[in-house]
Design a protein around this motif. Sequence first.
Motif, short mmCIF file in Angstrom:
data_model
loop_
_atom_site.label_atom_id
_atom_site.label_comp_id
_atom_site.label_asym_id
_atom_site.label_seq_id
_atom_site.Cartn_x
_atom_site.Cartn_y
_atom_site.Cartn_z
N LEU A 132 0.85 -1.18 0.00
CA LEU A 132 0.00 0.00 0.00
C LEU A 132 0.90 1.24 0.00
O LEU A 132 1.32 1.71 1.05
N PRO A 133 1.25 1.77 -1.19
CA PRO A 133 2.20 2.89 -1.27
C PRO A 133 1.70 4.17 -0.60
O PRO A 133 2.50 4.92 -0.06
N TRP A 134 0.38 4.42 -0.68
CA TRP A 134 -0.12 5.63 -0.06
C TRP A 134 -1.62 5.50 0.22
O TRP A 134 -2.31 4.66 -0.37
N VAL A 135 -2.08 6.34 1.14
CA VAL A 135 -3.51 6.43 1.45
C VAL A 135 -3.81 7.89 1.79
O VAL A 135 -2.96 8.60 2.35
N THR A 136 -4.99 8.35 1.40
CA THR A 136 -5.40 9.73 1.66
C THR A 136 -6.52 9.76 2.70
O THR A 136 -7.46 8.96 2.62
N PHE A 137 -6.41 10.70 3.65
CA PHE A 137 -7.46 10.91 4.64
C PHE A 137 -7.97 12.34 4.51
O PHE A 137 -7.21 13.26 4.19
N THR A 138 -9.27 12.51 4.77
CA THR A 138 -9.91 13.82 4.67
C THR A 138 -10.46 14.25 6.02
O THR A 138 -11.18 13.49 6.66
N TRP A 139 -10.10 15.47 6.42
CA TRP A 139 -10.63 16.09 7.63
C TRP A 139 -11.71 17.10 7.26
O TRP A 139 -11.59 17.79 6.24
N ASP A 140 -12.73 17.24 8.10
CA ASP A 140 -13.77 18.27 7.93
C ASP A 140 -14.38 18.27 6.54
O ASP A 140 -14.53 19.32 5.90
N ASN A 141 -14.77 17.09 6.06
CA ASN A 141 -15.29 16.99 4.70
C ASN A 141 -16.66 17.63 4.54
O ASN A 141 -17.06 17.98 3.44
N LYS A 142 -17.42 17.77 5.64
CA LYS A 142 -18.78 18.28 5.55
C LYS A 142 -18.84 19.73 5.08
O LYS A 142 -19.80 20.17 4.48
N ILE A 143 -17.79 20.49 5.40
CA ILE A 143 -17.74 21.90 5.01
C ILE A 143 -16.57 22.08 4.04
O ILE A 143 -15.41 21.95 4.42
N LYS A 144 -16.88 22.37 2.78
CA LYS A 144 -15.86 22.39 1.74
C LYS A 144 -14.71 23.34 2.05
O LYS A 144 -13.54 23.02 1.82
N SER A 145 -15.03 24.53 2.57
CA SER A 145 -13.98 25.52 2.83
C SER A 145 -13.02 25.09 3.93
O SER A 145 -11.92 25.62 4.04
N LYS A 146 -13.45 24.15 4.78
CA LYS A 146 -12.62 23.69 5.89
C LYS A 146 -11.93 22.35 5.59
O LYS A 146 -11.14 21.88 6.40
N LYS A 147 -12.24 21.76 4.46
CA LYS A 147 -11.74 20.42 4.16
C LYS A 147 -10.22 20.40 4.02
O LYS A 147 -9.63 21.28 3.40
N ILE A 148 -9.62 19.41 4.63
CA ILE A 148 -8.18 19.20 4.51
C ILE A 148 -7.95 17.76 4.05
O ILE A 148 -8.44 16.83 4.69
N GLN A 149 -7.24 17.59 2.96
CA GLN A 149 -6.90 16.26 2.49
C GLN A 149 -5.38 16.07 2.60
O GLN A 149 -4.61 16.92 2.15
N VAL A 150 -4.99 14.98 3.21
CA VAL A 150 -3.58 14.68 3.42
C VAL A 150 -3.27 13.30 2.84
O VAL A 150 -3.92 12.31 3.17
N LYS A 151 -2.29 13.25 1.98
CA LYS A 151 -1.83 11.99 1.39
C LYS A 151 -0.66 11.48 2.24
O LYS A 151 0.34 12.18 2.42
N PHE A 152 -0.80 10.28 2.78
CA PHE A 152 0.24 9.67 3.61
C PHE A 152 1.05 8.72 2.74
O PHE A 152 0.54 7.69 2.28
N VAL A 153 2.30 9.08 2.50
CA VAL A 153 3.16 8.29 1.64
C VAL A 153 3.93 7.29 2.50
O VAL A 153 4.74 7.68 3.36
N LEU A 154 3.68 6.01 2.28
CA LEU A 154 4.32 4.95 3.06
C LEU A 154 5.50 4.44 2.25
O LEU A 154 5.44 3.43 1.55
N SER A 155 6.62 5.17 2.34
CA SER A 155 7.77 4.92 1.46
C SER A 155 8.85 4.14 2.19
O SER A 155 8.64 3.59 3.27
N GLU A 156 10.03 4.11 1.56
CA GLU A 156 11.15 3.39 2.16
C GLU A 156 11.78 4.16 3.32
O GLU A 156 12.62 3.63 4.04
N TYR A 157 11.36 5.42 3.52
CA TYR A 157 11.89 6.19 4.64
C TYR A 157 11.30 5.68 5.95
O TYR A 157 10.18 5.16 5.95
N PRO A 158 12.00 5.83 7.06
CA PRO A 158 11.49 5.30 8.33
C PRO A 158 10.28 6.06 8.85
O PRO A 158 9.58 5.58 9.73
N TYR A 159 10.02 7.25 8.31
CA TYR A 159 8.85 8.02 8.72
C TYR A 159 7.80 7.99 7.60
O TYR A 159 8.10 7.71 6.44
N THR A 160 6.56 8.28 7.97
CA THR A 160 5.49 8.45 6.99
C THR A 160 5.47 9.92 6.55
O THR A 160 5.43 10.82 7.38
N LEU A 161 5.51 10.15 5.24
CA LEU A 161 5.50 11.51 4.71
C LEU A 161 4.06 11.99 4.54
O LEU A 161 3.25 11.32 3.89
#
Length: 363
Positions: free
Chosen positions: A299-328
Amino acid sequence: MFNEYFTEEISIMPNFLKTKYIGAIRGLIKTAEFEKEKSQIEAIFAKGNGSETSLKEITASHNNLIIEAHKNIESSKSLKYSALYELDDDRTSEEIINLITSNNSFLDSVNTLNTPIQNLKATKLKDVIKFTFLLDGIRINDNVPIAIKTTYSVIVKFWEFGNSKKKFLEIDADNVATYFRLDKSNFFEQMITTIEEYLQSKFSLTLIPIDLFQTLEKIKEKAKKGELEDLPIASAQKMVLSSGSQAILDSNDAETIILPILGELRKLIEDNEELFSEALDVKILLEGFIQDTETMSDLPWVTFTWDNKIKSKKIQVKFVLSEYPYTLLNYYTHNKGRSGMNDVVESLLKEYCNNQDDGGEET
């Protein structure tokens, strides 16, 4: 020292940012703190010499005003990429910040790390540290390569949670034009790693990279059980099967997400429960296939959405699960500035701590 640094930055600052500084200064001179300087600043603007000249004159003659404008803009600014670390250190965050930003907030150049950077400077901006340095680039103009420079920023923010007594550190890398990325596809990861290594080698900080995979899986489980509360919802994901086949699912409404291919099979079983109850051997085979494929797939990446109910407040973050020890973390739909990033990181770290307290362990 700040004036010298900022005067250089003004010279290569993009026009939209110069305009933003002018607006911030106009706002500040309306406050009680800077009302005595209002007439002098308005006189500078009245000369009509352009934003760059005006900013340089204000920097030279109204140091406190330009520093306050700088702090306000930089501390509220949203950056594009982040990584999270556990901080194992007995010193308080304030002690560490003061140590790093001492000596007028200017540090020596860094030549020993993976990515050589020029003229590294550290400035305290409210509750964060801004590291600024120069990047070299080449722009093609009429088929002629032209060497150019720009300032580049990486932000470091400290987090502490009273209940868990855990300390964390967040490193945020800014976006930059492609011709400054040194022809490297992992440019942003390298910027983050550069500051990570600098903090560890120069200031003896012990930073443990956080892999958020298990935390994100826990959030998905809570979504299925209706226990989300203020947590985000998974809205997109990529899956690479062991055979090499790939699938991407993107849910525009972010109400629910089914895992590519396997999620569809699960839904098929759920929607036809009566039919599969009459063919248990088929159901067992399918469920076994789903479980085995999940275990063997990437699973190379997954996206999560915060505050989807209100478009102006919506935040989408793509979590990159790469070869680095941290998640980008890649913030790619986002209008809430630094406060939005703080909301995301706070919710993730709280869930991470809950997972640790429950005996979970990031891998």
